[in-house]
Structure formats: C-alpha cells, structure tokens
Design a protein around this motif. Structure first.
Motif, short mmCIF file in Angstrom:
data_model
loop_
_atom_site.label_atom_id
_atom_site.label_comp_id
_atom_site.label_asym_id
_atom_site.label_seq_id
_atom_site.Cartn_x
_atom_site.Cartn_y
_atom_site.Cartn_z
N LYS A 29 -8.14 4.24 -4.20
CA LYS A 29 -8.04 2.91 -3.59
C LYS A 29 -6.60 2.43 -3.55
O LYS A 29 -6.17 1.82 -2.56
CB LYS A 29 -8.90 1.91 -4.35
CG LYS A 29 -10.40 2.15 -4.24
CD LYS A 29 -11.17 1.09 -5.01
CE LYS A 29 -12.67 1.30 -4.91
NZ LYS A 29 -13.43 0.28 -5.69
N VAL A 30 -5.86 2.69 -4.62
CA VAL A 30 -4.45 2.27 -4.66
C VAL A 30 -3.65 3.01 -3.60
O VAL A 30 -2.85 2.40 -2.87
CB VAL A 30 -3.86 2.53 -6.07
CG1 VAL A 30 -2.34 2.32 -6.06
CG2 VAL A 30 -4.52 1.62 -7.10
N ILE A 31 -3.89 4.31 -3.48
CA ILE A 31 -3.17 5.10 -2.47
C ILE A 31 -3.52 4.62 -1.07
O ILE A 31 -2.65 4.57 -0.18
CB ILE A 31 -3.49 6.59 -2.66
CG1 ILE A 31 -2.85 7.09 -3.97
CG2 ILE A 31 -2.98 7.42 -1.48
CD1 ILE A 31 -3.26 8.49 -4.36
N GLU A 32 -4.77 4.22 -0.86
CA GLU A 32 -5.18 3.70 0.45
C GLU A 32 -4.46 2.38 0.76
O GLU A 32 -4.05 2.15 1.90
CB GLU A 32 -6.68 3.49 0.49
CG GLU A 32 -7.20 2.87 1.78
CD GLU A 32 -6.86 3.67 3.02
OE1 GLU A 32 -6.73 3.04 4.10
OE2 GLU A 32 -6.72 4.91 2.93
N VAL A 33 -4.32 1.52 -0.26
CA VAL A 33 -3.58 0.27 -0.07
C VAL A 33 -2.15 0.57 0.35
O VAL A 33 -1.62 -0.04 1.29
CB VAL A 33 -3.60 -0.58 -1.36
CG1 VAL A 33 -2.57 -1.71 -1.28
CG2 VAL A 33 -4.98 -1.17 -1.59
N VAL A 34 -1.51 1.51 -0.35
CA VAL A 34 -0.13 1.87 -0.03
C VAL A 34 -0.03 2.44 1.37
O VAL A 34 0.81 2.02 2.18
CB VAL A 34 0.41 2.88 -1.07
CG1 VAL A 34 1.78 3.40 -0.64
CG2 VAL A 34 0.50 2.25 -2.45
N SER A 35 -0.90 3.40 1.67
CA SER A 35 -0.87 4.07 2.97
C SER A 35 -1.10 3.09 4.11
O SER A 35 -0.39 3.10 5.12
CB SER A 35 -1.93 5.17 3.00
OG SER A 35 -1.94 5.83 4.25
N SER A 36 -2.09 2.21 3.94
CA SER A 36 -2.42 1.24 4.99
C SER A 36 -1.29 0.24 5.20
O SER A 36 -0.96 -0.12 6.34
CB SER A 36 -3.72 0.51 4.64
OG SER A 36 -4.81 1.40 4.60
N ALA A 37 -0.70 -0.23 4.10
CA ALA A 37 0.38 -1.21 4.21
C ALA A 37 1.60 -0.61 4.89
O ALA A 37 2.23 -1.27 5.73
CB ALA A 37 0.76 -1.75 2.82
N LEU A 38 1.92 0.63 4.56
CA LEU A 38 3.08 1.28 5.19
C LEU A 38 2.82 1.52 6.68
O LEU A 38 3.71 1.31 7.52
CB LEU A 38 3.39 2.60 4.49
CG LEU A 38 3.88 2.51 3.04
CD1 LEU A 38 4.20 3.90 2.51
CD2 LEU A 38 5.08 1.59 2.92
#
Length: 261
Positions: A235-244
C-alpha cells in the motif's frame, strides 16, 4: 555517478530514466537495504536510490554522525551532482527528518525535490523531550524491542548487539537532539504516512507536517505502530507510485486525509 555519490547512494536496480526518481532515507539504526523491497517494486517505473549513512554495512569503518544537520549537510553535498534531474524523497522515522533537512538545503539552493514523503515521524515543529540515547544498553535494547523494527534474533547474539548499539545510540542522539533551524516551509508537496498506534508520532503530530510546505499536503494513516511500513509495504509503494505518476501528469491532488487499514 561521481565518487562521493557512489559512497552515499545505493542503486539496487537500474530503473528507467523516468522523469522523477526517488531517493530513500533510512530510519535510526537502519541501512540502505531497508529500501530494497521498494526499489524492487518500483524498478520498472522509477529509478530508486537509497542513502547509506556512515558507520553501517559497507561503511562500517567510517565515523558515525550524531548530528542531523551535519548529516544533512554531507548528504546534500553528495547529492548536488545528481540534482540535474528531478527527484522525490522518501524517509522513514529519522530518515524523514534527514530528508526534510536535505530538501531544505536544496530549496535554499533553488533546486528543490519535487515531493517529500515523510513516514513514521512527527513534524519538525512537533517537539518532544526524549532521552533514549542516554539510557544504558539494556534500556536502548528495550526501546528497540518495543518498536518491533529489529529482528529479535539479533538480541540473542552478543557480538551483533555489541556492533549495533553504538550505531543505534548515535542515531538516537542525532534525532533526539535535533531542532530545526528555520521555520520557512518547503516549496514541494509533502505526503505524510503514519501508523495509528505509533508511539513516536501521533496523527496530530503527523498532520503538523502540513505547516512545513507551501505546496499540497496528504496524510495517510495505517493500522499499526512505528514500523507499520513492514505490514503495509504494498500500500505504501502504491501511494508513492501513484503520487509520482500524478505529479508527472500534473494532476497531483494533495490536501487529502486517507485512512488505510
């Protein structure tokens, strides 16, 4: 990379030459390889670098740095040659504060990061008096066990304990004696992530990061304690990926509060 950058930054995968790369900053007692799973997950979309502080792993013979500002100064100088492209920063715990201070220096130099992800750390303006670094060895070990961020098998090996305690104590001294020198907010957006039972950062203290940016702000809350990140890594990686990706496309929304369980 120039030699000094080779010393400070680990590249575990040759990610694509995407518009925005990601630089990750470890927690107190942590090392660059803490972010190997993130680098692996993002390797097809993002170039990930992980900071290696002195005194650990392949830098174990180098003197420890027990001052956040001095550590940030050195990371900043090593990072400057890489600032010809766009980077976001991700830091967990102490790493969030180091990332913030390096971002401050880049902002002052006119080359700010595009975004700061601050995980598991209260805002610089939310001060607490903490003295773990002054405890005896048993007290420091008790603190590490309580945070559940260290493999418990380490504590059964006296030689490993002897190796890690000076490192941990130095990092705790750095973060517990840290005081921000400027109240000027960053220009880049800040995305904050925190566990809902983290003893070191309450939701209110995490929300206070909003005061440290003139850009957009997001807060993501997860079930768990200080190392919620280990249980919610996808979930954290998805937040990072989506924000970038959103920032690249020019549609980063920001100003959100998200609870993820």
């Amino acid at each position: 990379m120039p030699l000094d950058s080779d010393l400070w930054f680990r590249r575990y995968h040759n990610g694509p030459d995407a518009e925005i790369g990601l630089v990750c900053f470890p927690h107190a007692g942590g090392a660059a390889n803490f972010y190997l799973p993130m680098s692996t997950a993002l390797s097809t979309t993002t170039q990930v670098l992980s900071v290696q502080y002195p005194g650990r792993q392949d830098r174990h013979t180098e003197p420890l740095i027990d001052d956040i500002h001095r550590l940030a100064d050195e990371v900043f100088e090593a990072f400057r040659p890489l600032a010809d492209r766009r980077w976001a920063f991700f830091g967990h715990s102490m790493g969030a504060t180091v990332a913030f201070e390096v971002a401050r220096r880049l902002d002052d130099a006119g080359i700010p990061p595009v975004m700061l992800f601050a995980s598991g750390r209260r805002a610089p303006s939310s001060h607490r008096e903490e003295r773990v670094h002054l405890l005896d060895d048993r007290g420091v070990i008790s603190e590490l066990k309580a945070l559940s961020g260290t493999d418990t098998r380490v504590f059964d090996n006296p030689e490993l304990v002897e190796l890690i305690l000076p490192l941990v104590r130095s990092d705790y001294r750095a973060i517990e004696t840290y005081r921000p020198r400027s109240s000027v907010p960053l220009s880049c957006p800040i995305v904050t992530l925190v566990g809902d039972t983290d003893p070191l950062a309450t939701r209110q203290e995490a929300e206070a990061w909003e005061q440290h940016t003139t850009g957009k702000f997001e807060l993501h809350t997860y079930s768990g304690g200080h190392f919620y990140i280990n249980d919610h890594r996808p979930k954290v990686i998805e937040v990072v990926s989506s924000a970038l990706a959103a920032h690249t496309n020019g549609d980063f929304n920001g100003n959100q509060r998200v609870d993820s369980h």
